[in-house]
Enzyme design. Structure first.
Site, mmCIF file in Angstrom:
data_model
loop_
_atom_site.group_PDB
_atom_site.id
_atom_site.type_symbol
_atom_site.label_atom_id
_atom_site.label_comp_id
_atom_site.label_asym_id
_atom_site.label_seq_id
_atom_site.Cartn_x
_atom_site.Cartn_y
_atom_site.Cartn_z
ATOM 1 N N SER A 150 33.297 23.980 73.016
ATOM 2 C CA SER A 150 32.121 23.407 73.675
ATOM 3 C C SER A 150 32.441 23.278 75.157
ATOM 4 O O SER A 150 33.626 23.247 75.543
ATOM 5 C CB SER A 150 31.848 22.018 73.092
ATOM 6 O OG SER A 150 30.923 21.303 73.896
ATOM 7 N N TYR A 163 34.098 13.512 69.998
ATOM 8 C CA TYR A 163 33.743 14.938 70.141
ATOM 9 C C TYR A 163 34.514 15.568 71.303
ATOM 10 O O TYR A 163 35.089 16.648 71.176
ATOM 11 C CB TYR A 163 32.239 15.033 70.364
ATOM 12 C CG TYR A 163 31.656 16.427 70.345
ATOM 13 C CD1 TYR A 163 31.302 17.030 69.141
ATOM 14 C CD2 TYR A 163 31.423 17.129 71.523
ATOM 15 C CE1 TYR A 163 30.731 18.304 69.106
ATOM 16 C CE2 TYR A 163 30.862 18.397 71.503
ATOM 17 C CZ TYR A 163 30.513 18.976 70.299
ATOM 18 O OH TYR A 163 29.941 20.234 70.276
HETATM 19 P P1 NAD Z 1 24.649 22.668 63.117
HETATM 20 O O1 NAD Z 1 24.522 21.226 62.783
HETATM 21 O O2 NAD Z 1 23.433 23.533 63.181
HETATM 22 O O3 NAD Z 1 25.685 23.377 62.134
HETATM 23 C C1 NAD Z 1 26.890 22.759 61.770
HETATM 24 C C2 NAD Z 1 27.450 23.448 60.568
HETATM 25 O O4 NAD Z 1 28.659 22.779 60.184
HETATM 26 C C3 NAD Z 1 26.508 23.380 59.350
HETATM 27 O O5 NAD Z 1 26.574 24.593 58.633
HETATM 28 C C4 NAD Z 1 27.103 22.247 58.537
HETATM 29 O O6 NAD Z 1 26.809 22.339 57.146
HETATM 30 C C5 NAD Z 1 28.575 22.464 58.804
HETATM 31 N N1 NAD Z 1 29.372 21.288 58.467
HETATM 32 C C6 NAD Z 1 29.231 20.019 58.919
HETATM 33 N N2 NAD Z 1 30.114 19.214 58.310
HETATM 34 C C7 NAD Z 1 30.827 19.997 57.463
HETATM 35 C C8 NAD Z 1 31.884 19.752 56.547
HETATM 36 N N3 NAD Z 1 32.381 18.523 56.355
HETATM 37 N N4 NAD Z 1 32.376 20.795 55.837
HETATM 38 C C9 NAD Z 1 31.852 22.039 55.979
HETATM 39 N N5 NAD Z 1 30.865 22.330 56.837
HETATM 40 C C10 NAD Z 1 30.358 21.324 57.566
HETATM 41 O O7 NAD Z 1 25.425 22.690 64.505
HETATM 42 P P2 NAD Z 1 25.649 23.813 65.622
HETATM 43 O O8 NAD Z 1 25.006 23.322 66.849
HETATM 44 O O9 NAD Z 1 25.342 25.170 65.129
HETATM 45 O O10 NAD Z 1 27.217 23.629 65.850
HETATM 46 C C11 NAD Z 1 28.175 24.582 65.455
HETATM 47 C C12 NAD Z 1 29.409 24.422 66.329
HETATM 48 O O11 NAD Z 1 29.053 24.674 67.686
HETATM 49 C C13 NAD Z 1 30.015 23.016 66.284
HETATM 50 O O12 NAD Z 1 31.423 23.111 66.276
HETATM 51 C C14 NAD Z 1 29.530 22.404 67.585
HETATM 52 O O13 NAD Z 1 30.379 21.399 68.044
HETATM 53 C C15 NAD Z 1 29.544 23.623 68.484
HETATM 54 N N6 NAD Z 1 28.703 23.475 69.658
HETATM 55 C C16 NAD Z 1 27.364 23.245 69.543
HETATM 56 C C17 NAD Z 1 26.611 23.089 70.704
HETATM 57 C C18 NAD Z 1 25.149 22.824 70.659
HETATM 58 O O14 NAD Z 1 24.584 22.493 71.711
HETATM 59 N N7 NAD Z 1 24.469 22.985 69.530
HETATM 60 C C19 NAD Z 1 27.226 23.184 71.961
HETATM 61 C C20 NAD Z 1 28.573 23.423 72.028
HETATM 62 C C21 NAD Z 1 29.319 23.572 70.871
#
Ligand code: NAD
Length: 268
Positions: A150, A163
């Site tokens: 991130s 985080y």
């Molecule tokens: P999201 O909530 O759409 O997806 C998260 C995924 O992780 C889901 O498939 C969920 O089921 C899974 N998950 C959560 N807890 C879990 C567990 N205990 N065991 C197995 N799976 C689990 O979120 P996203 O935005 O797609 O985020 C994905 C990654 O990208 C994360 O690591 C997040 O920190 C990172 N990220 C997101 C953003 C953003 O703005 N959305 C920005 C930077 C980084």
């Protein structure tokens, strides 16, 4: 994007994408499948919806797609997920550590269990996946480990202590394993997206409204998009495109890199 006519640059490859039932992970899983890779998807959610997604990936792209229900809170379940890929396909060429959760609160009020879960899912799980998958990658002389970090791996924001700590940690893990695997054909990189419109971002809006005393519109425009000079959310397709490049043969010399994909946020 993710269409079946994409060049099959990943045919004969096997990829595990953690947290791929939603958001960024799902887009990466579909992009890799479109490029010909067999996939292990993983994540939480409604069983019927996950099965529809899994079967849809197979039907859309003509690859095999398995689902692992491994909870990223459990090292042993993570071991089972990697074993599933190795037992089924004989290899695990690409590992995307993507599963993640968020919680927004001032540190004095930050719940202990939320702290533990964020560190476990966003950081410790990647230790377990890498530990389990790296021996087979080394054996085959090829591996691509892609950690979805991130912008918060590089800079902080208030009220996101767990985080930010986890994401800074995964940047360190990325660089360390890159050095350890550098002569084995295995690359290890981190993608650092800015704000991407996914359920993870949507869910933190109410807590951010409470923590900062703002309306939903103010959170979107004055907190989230304020950070990004482009004033646009990053898209899941853009993250998947960079992941596809990192998974390619061409990216063999890119390792240990912490790559910003954040609309200029960390250029401030
Ligand atoms: P999201 O909530 O759409 O997806 C998260 C995924 O992780 C889901 O498939 C969920 O089921 C899974 N998950 C959560 N807890 C879990 C567990 N205990 N065991 C197995 N799976 C689990 O979120 P996203 O935005 O797609 O985020 C994905 C990654 O990208 C994360 O690591 C997040 O920190 C990172 N990220 C997101 C953003 C953003 O703005 N959305 C920005 C930077 C980084």
């Amino acid at each position: 994007m993710n269409d079946a006519s994409q060049p099959k640059t990943l045919s004969n490859r096997t990829a595990i994408v953690t947290g791929s039932t939603s958001g960024i992970g799902l887009s990466i899983a579909r992009r890799f499948a479109a490029a010909g890779a067999n996939i292990v998807i993983n994540g939480l959610g409604d069983a019927a919806a996950i099965e529809t997604e899994r079967a849809g990936i197979e039907a859309d792209y003509g690859v095999r797609c398995l689902y692992s229900p491994a909870n990223m809170l459990s090292g042993s379940e993570i071991g089972e997920m990697v074993k599933l890929a190795l037992d089924t396909f004989g290899r695990c060429d690409i590992l995307v550590n993507n599963a993640g959760i968020q919680h927004v609160a001032p540190i004095e009020e930050f719940p202990d269990d939320k702290w533990q879960a964020i560190i476990q899912i966003n950081l410790v799980a990647a230790f377990h996946t890498i530990k389990a998958a790296l021996p087979a990658m080394k054996e085959h002389g090829f591996g691509r480990i892609i950690n979805i970090a991130s912008a918060h791996a590089l800079v902080a924001s208030p009220y996101k202590s767990a985080y930010v700590a986890a994401k800074h940690g995964i940047a360190g893990l990325t660089k360390t394993v890159a050095l350890e695997a550098a002569t084995d054909g295995v690359t290890v990189n981190a993608i650092c997206p800015g704000y991407v419109w996914t359920p993870l971002v949507e869910k933190q809006i109410p807590d951010t409204m409470a923590a900062r005393g703002l309306t939903k519109e103010q959170v979107i425009h004055d907190v989230l998009l304020e950070a990004q000079p482009t004033k646009q959310f990053v898209t899941v397709d853009q993250v998947a495109g960079l992941a596809l490049y990192l998974a390619s043969e061409e990216a063999a010399s890119m390792t240990g890199a912490i790559l910003s994909l954040d609309g200029g946020w960390t250029a401030h």
